[in-house]
Scaffold this motif. Structure first.
Motif, PDB file in Angstrom:
ATOM      1  N   GLN A 234       0.968  -1.188  -0.160  1.00  0.00           N
ATOM      2  CA  GLN A 234      -0.082   0.142   0.153  1.00  0.00           C
ATOM      3  C   GLN A 234       0.673   1.217   0.040  1.00  0.00           C
ATOM      4  N   ARG A 235       2.162   1.104  -0.015  1.00  0.00           N
ATOM      5  CA  ARG A 235       2.934   2.370   0.238  1.00  0.00           C
ATOM      6  C   ARG A 235       2.742   3.106  -1.209  1.00  0.00           C
ATOM      7  N   PRO A 236       2.789   4.420  -1.038  1.00  0.00           N
ATOM      8  CA  PRO A 236       2.782   5.196  -2.496  1.00  0.00           C
ATOM      9  C   PRO A 236       4.055   4.936  -3.197  1.00  0.00           C
ATOM     10  N   VAL A 237       3.774   4.632  -4.557  1.00  0.00           N
ATOM     11  CA  VAL A 237       4.888   4.591  -5.314  1.00  0.00           C
ATOM     12  C   VAL A 237       5.277   5.758  -6.230  1.00  0.00           C
ATOM     13  N   LEU A 238       4.511   6.776  -5.856  1.00  0.00           N
ATOM     14  CA  LEU A 238       4.546   8.092  -6.563  1.00  0.00           C
ATOM     15  C   LEU A 238       4.310   9.427  -5.511  1.00  0.00           C
ATOM     16  N   ILE A 239       4.936  10.224  -5.718  1.00  0.00           N
ATOM     17  CA  ILE A 239       5.012  11.593  -4.909  1.00  0.00           C
ATOM     18  C   ILE A 239       4.596  12.731  -5.802  1.00  0.00           C
ATOM     19  N   VAL A 240       3.343  13.309  -5.398  1.00  0.00           N
ATOM     20  CA  VAL A 240       2.784  14.263  -6.319  1.00  0.00           C
ATOM     21  C   VAL A 240       2.907  15.553  -5.688  1.00  0.00           C
ATOM     22  N   ARG A 241       3.247  16.629  -5.846  1.00  0.00           N
ATOM     23  CA  ARG A 241       3.232  18.073  -5.322  1.00  0.00           C
ATOM     24  C   ARG A 241       2.741  19.039  -6.347  1.00  0.00           C
ATOM     25  N   LEU A 262      -7.361  15.951 -12.068  1.00  0.00           N
ATOM     26  CA  LEU A 262      -6.977  15.896 -10.855  1.00  0.00           C
ATOM     27  C   LEU A 262      -7.518  14.564 -10.161  1.00  0.00           C
ATOM     28  N   ASP A 263      -8.625  14.042 -11.094  1.00  0.00           N
ATOM     29  CA  ASP A 263      -9.132  12.713 -10.736  1.00  0.00           C
ATOM     30  C   ASP A 263      -8.120  11.687 -11.145  1.00  0.00           C
ATOM     31  N   GLU A 264      -7.509  11.955 -12.220  1.00  0.00           N
ATOM     32  CA  GLU A 264      -6.525  10.904 -12.852  1.00  0.00           C
ATOM     33  C   GLU A 264      -5.379  10.871 -12.094  1.00  0.00           C
ATOM     34  N   LEU A 265      -4.991  12.039 -11.445  1.00  0.00           N
ATOM     35  CA  LEU A 265      -3.580  12.170 -10.488  1.00  0.00           C
ATOM     36  C   LEU A 265      -4.064  11.313  -9.284  1.00  0.00           C
ATOM     37  N   GLU A 266      -5.336  11.162  -8.919  1.00  0.00           N
ATOM     38  CA  GLU A 266      -5.573  10.330  -7.740  1.00  0.00           C
ATOM     39  C   GLU A 266      -5.269   8.837  -7.887  1.00  0.00           C
ATOM     40  N   ASN A 267      -5.319   8.492  -9.135  1.00  0.00           N
ATOM     41  CA  ASN A 267      -4.909   6.960  -9.492  1.00  0.00           C
ATOM     42  C   ASN A 267      -3.337   6.907  -9.492  1.00  0.00           C
TER      43      ASN A 267
END
Length: 347
Positions: A234-241, A262-267
């Protein structure tokens, strides 16, 4: 519709196409014949320019969003411009210094990745993204610190100096000595192993009866190690800022596109899969609008580049995402420089 090669365009068509794309990337607005004629860069009448714009539209390089509006580049047109006409501008001395300074701040590798994502967002005016390295940390030390009668803090220190904390629920009151013994045992037996290796080794040793720990301490060791392995998937493999930068004034007229983005970035898994396509690239890759299925609805572009470890092996990808009118000439070399700087940092 397949666009013609750049060499098939006349000099006049190529110059008008270049001016339209550069003007559009600068302000995000369709460009009309009167605007081009008024700027004086072309020694042509508005009617002559209009004729060329129509030809460029017919071959799929430009499009008119409204009947009376000017033209703007299509995704195909942007690809032709990026691959064949764009002149990149190297990061300024100030930008290079800012990148080096930000990445050089003290902290763990994880913090450096977070800083990188935020830095890319600040410099590009879009959202910054960093895909976390695909490698398991190796253990250096495990400590169990009592917090309450039935709770303890499991502190894991990796060989790279990274420290992670997890709250550990205990079956009941546990003696402080048992906590200390469990931590010492785990550190002595499991140092240098990855988390999956540690879990397998400790369970095998306990099952075979080779450990001298009592029942309570054995349970603590298993709990302390497993608390990380249980959430590994479950660890995020992507950091988005910097998602908020996507909501600038120009985006308000196309709020549905931004909401879709923004919805796409949630995935994050899907976004990481897209970035994974840049892992084996020799240079910065550009994904424009409908060229990638993930962002076809929002019409967004991604600029990404891999970063490497000391052995030159690709360990992750960084980049930015924003509207198709990104300033590619500035963003591409900035991404490349940041990737090289991060590679030196983690070497």
């Amino acid at each position: 519709m397949t666009s013609p090669p750049l060499i098939d365009l006349t000099d006049r068509a190529r110059e008008i196409f270049r001016l339209v794309v550069e003007r559009y990337l600068d302000d995000g607005q369709p460009v009309g014949s009167k605007t081009l004629a008024g700027e004086g860069a072309l020694d042509l009448s508005p009617a002559s320019i209009r004729s060329v714009l129509a030809e460029l539209e017919n071959v799929g390089l430009l499009a008119a969003p409204h009947t009376s509006a000017g033209r703007m580049p299509t995704d195909t047109g942007l690809r032709l411009f990026v691959d064949g006409m764009m002149q990149v501008a190297e990061p300024s001395a100030e930008e290079r210094a800012a990148i080096r300074e930000k990445l050089g701040e003290p902290g763990t590798v994880e913090h450096a990745l977070e800083r990188t994502s935020a830095l890319l967002s600040d410099l590009s005016g879009a959202a910054g993204m960093v895909m976390v390295p695909r490698r398991e940390p190796r253990l250096s030390q495990l400590s169990l610190v009592p917090i309450a009668a039935n709770r303890a803090l499991a502190v894991l220190v990796g060989e790279d100096g990274q420290v992670e904390n997890r709250m550990l629920e205990l079956p009941g009151p546990i003696d402080v000595g048992a906590l200390q013994a469990a931590g010492n045992y785990a550190t002595a037996r499991l140092a240098g192993r990855t988390l999956p290796e540690a879990v397998a080794a400790i369970r095998n040793e306990i099952a075979s009866g080779r450990t001298r720990l009592d029942t309570a301490s054995r349970d603590l060791v298993e709990r302390g190690i497993a608390v990380w392995s249980e959430d590994a998937s479950q660890r995020p493999v992507l950091i988005v800022r910097g998602q908020a930068k996507l909501l600038d004034d120009s985006a308000m007229g196309d709020i549905e596109r931004v909401r879709s983005l923004l919805d796409e970035l949630e995935n994050k898994e899907s976004v990481a899969a897209l970035l994974d396509n840049a892992r084996e690239a020799d240079a910065t890759r550009i994904f424009i609008g409908s060229e990638n299925r993930l962002f076809s609805l929002s019409g967004s572009s991604v600029v990404a580049a891999p970063y490497r470890d000391r052995e030159g092996k690709v360990v992750g990808v960084l980049g930015v995402i924003g509207p198709t009118r990104l300033n590619y000439a500035r963003v591409v070399p900035m991404i490349d420089f940041t990737a090289n700087s991060l590679s030196k940092l983690i070497s």
